[in-house]
Motif scaffolding. Structure first.
Motif, PDB file in Angstrom:
ATOM      1  N   HIS A 147      38.603  47.248  49.233  1.00 61.85           N
ATOM      2  CA  HIS A 147      39.027  45.870  49.529  1.00 61.85           C
ATOM      3  C   HIS A 147      38.060  45.294  50.532  1.00 61.85           C
ATOM      4  O   HIS A 147      37.818  45.895  51.584  1.00 61.85           O
ATOM      5  CB  HIS A 147      40.459  45.885  50.077  1.00 61.85           C
ATOM      6  CG  HIS A 147      41.006  44.520  50.356  1.00 61.85           C
ATOM      7  ND1 HIS A 147      41.862  44.247  51.391  1.00 61.85           N
ATOM      8  CD2 HIS A 147      40.823  43.337  49.717  1.00 61.85           C
ATOM      9  CE1 HIS A 147      42.182  42.964  51.382  1.00 61.85           C
ATOM     10  NE2 HIS A 147      41.562  42.406  50.364  1.00 61.85           N
ATOM     11  N   TYR A 153      42.925  43.004  40.462  1.00 65.42           N
ATOM     12  CA  TYR A 153      41.932  44.008  40.840  1.00 65.42           C
ATOM     13  C   TYR A 153      41.047  44.361  39.652  1.00 65.42           C
ATOM     14  O   TYR A 153      41.434  44.161  38.502  1.00 65.42           O
ATOM     15  CB  TYR A 153      42.634  45.269  41.355  1.00 65.42           C
ATOM     16  CG  TYR A 153      43.501  45.940  40.311  1.00 65.42           C
ATOM     17  CD1 TYR A 153      44.814  45.498  40.086  1.00 65.42           C
ATOM     18  CD2 TYR A 153      43.019  46.984  39.525  1.00 65.42           C
ATOM     19  CE1 TYR A 153      45.605  46.087  39.110  1.00 65.42           C
ATOM     20  CE2 TYR A 153      43.810  47.578  38.549  1.00 65.42           C
ATOM     21  CZ  TYR A 153      45.100  47.114  38.346  1.00 65.42           C
ATOM     22  OH  TYR A 153      45.885  47.690  37.372  1.00 65.42           O
ATOM     23  N   VAL A 178      39.334  43.199  45.020  1.00 68.98           N
ATOM     24  CA  VAL A 178      39.958  44.516  45.098  1.00 68.98           C
ATOM     25  C   VAL A 178      39.473  45.349  43.913  1.00 68.98           C
ATOM     26  O   VAL A 178      39.491  44.896  42.772  1.00 68.98           O
ATOM     27  CB  VAL A 178      41.504  44.408  45.042  1.00 68.98           C
ATOM     28  CG1 VAL A 178      42.146  45.788  45.074  1.00 68.98           C
ATOM     29  CG2 VAL A 178      42.029  43.553  46.189  1.00 68.98           C
TER      30      VAL A 178
END
Lengths: 228, 219
Positions: A60, A31, A6
């Protein structure tokens, strides 16, 4: 593992970006973060968001999702295994109410933006409008609950989160307070509770830097256009 | 227990049409109530105190407001037939993005086409065509914005299509000339009974705009 990576493309002062960061943190999603420079937007930002060319962008599995409200729903739906980290109600009607208040946030932003740009001549009008709009969310969205989401933070809280931190420098610059404990007690109390939550407290832009940035923004938006 | 579904709406509203269309797609029986926006009913003011606008869907006495929120609600509650949103979160995000894009960009350009003259009108025309072109590019070779099936993005945009005649006439241009593939998509959607029965007559819309323009001095 690479496939499920991510990435968030953001800007350090943007409240819209922080909504996404808070949602990911609340879900426990790891992320990578890429800071965008608006005077020199990255090639990937322009590729991922060709329509609006803005942040936040969530990438993503190599695919971009843009527009903060769309990203928040995506995060809620994608990382949905744990009911303890759900950010929207499970009941369809309650969900529609939450979405209504997230959408109303656009009107709140417009009204507070007019307040942000106000001059001495019109600040009485813009601050009155701002207080009226804030009262609507206090009375009808928050009501007697601790958070907009109930006992825990939800997407509505994240969408209004900017009121708890980004409104401070605005009020300082306009030299008028619109969100005060004596006139909007429960909404004011919510801003304190919101900023107290660990995920929020640990993820806010520096206040001094934000004030400097907001000051520059105000100058930029309120100075007369240059003649080229 | 039978569901009681009421829709507060106005015939010409592209937002109200979205609710009508979603209800038609799902085959839901409901009571339609035409509102007079110059004299709003007590029910409307009670059910949408914040915006006082249509459409409002009232399901078993509880109001849902804002057209795209209404469509999502209908899709989630009556989930067993004709799904409008995909089940995959990424595809859902795409559908939501384009619906949001339509409302952010098309409505404003359309409004300016009907209410401005001269340079402002020319700018509105340019902006409007640019938005249509972006939408046409997004559609690509797919039969619908939802892919093989009519979906949320299609619902969001098709309800503007019966206003195209008005926009084209006010702006003196042809959408077909600039975006032929998009206009093919409009025809394809109009072939669906749920769409053709939910949309208003384009000529009647134009007549109402002429009345509006005269009343507000926009001629």
């Amino acid at each position: 593992m690479e496939e499920s990576k991510v990435i968030v493309h953001g800007f350090w002062a943007s409240a819209y970006v922080y909504r996404v960061i808070w949602a990911l943190k609340l879900k426990g999603v790891k992320y990578d973060y890429i800071e965008e420079d608006f005077s020199n937007k990255s090639q990937s930002l322009l590729e991922y968001n060709p329509v609006h060319k803005k942040v936040p962008v969530l990438v993503h599995r190599g695919r971009p999702v843009v527009e903060s409200s769309v990203i928040l729903e995506y995060i809620e739906e994608t990382w949905s295994d744990d009911p303890l980290t759900s950010l929207l109600p499970s009941d369809a009607y309650e969900r529609s109410v939450a979405r209504f208040w997230i959408d109303f946030g656009q009107q709140v932003s417009r009204t507070l933006f007019a307040f942000f740009l106000s001059s001495d001549e019109n600040k009485e009008t813009t601050s009155k409008k701002a207080r009226e709009t804030l009262e609507i969310i206090q009375e009808q969205a928050l009501g007697g609950k601790k958070f907009f989401g109930g006992n825990r933070l939800g997407l509505v809280d994240l969408s209004y989160g900017w009121l708890a931190h980004w409104l401070e420098p605005i009020q300082e610059l306009v030299n008028v307070k619109v969100l005060e404990p004596n006139t909007l007690p429960t909404l004011y109390r919510w801003t304190i509770d919101f900023k107290h939550e660990p995920v929020i407290k640990d993820n806010l832009p520096d206040s001094k830097a934000l004030l400097e940035h907001t000051t520059r923004q105000r100058k930029k938006f309120t100075s007369p256009p240059k003649n080229n | 227990m039978a569901d009681e579904v009421v829709l507060l709406d106005t015939y010409f509203s592209m937002f109200g049409m979205r609710a009508r269309l979603a209800l038609a797609e799902k085959g839901i029986d409901y009571e339609y109530k035409e509102e007079n926006l110059g004299d709003k009913s007590p029910v409307l003011l009670e059910m949408n105190p914040v915006h006082k606008k249509i459409p409002v869907l009232i399901h078993n006495g509880k109001p849902v407001c804002e057209s795209l929120i209404i469509v999502q609600y209908i899709d989630e509650v009556w989930k067993d037939n004709s799904p409008l949103l995909p089940s995959d979160p990424y595809q859902k995000a795409q559908a939501r993005f384009w619906a949001d894009f339509v409302d952010k960009k098309l409505y404003d350009a359309g409004r300016r086409l009907c209410t401005t003259k001269g340079d402002e009108l020319e700018t509105a025309k340019k902006d409007f065509i640019e938005v249509l072109k972006l939408l046409e590019a997004e559609l690509g070779e797919k039969p619908y914005f939802g892919g093989e099936n009519f979906g949320f993005g299609d619902v969001a945009l098709i309800t503007y299509s019966n206003w195209f005649y008005s926009y084209e006439t006010c702006g003196n241009f042809s959408a077909e000339e600039h975006c032929p593939k998009l206009m093919e998509w409009v025809k394809r959607c109009m072939g669906k009974e749920s769409v053709s029965k939910s949309l208003a007559d384009p000529k009647k819309i134009y007549d109402s705009i002429l009345v509006f323009k005269k009343k507000h001095g926009f001629e």
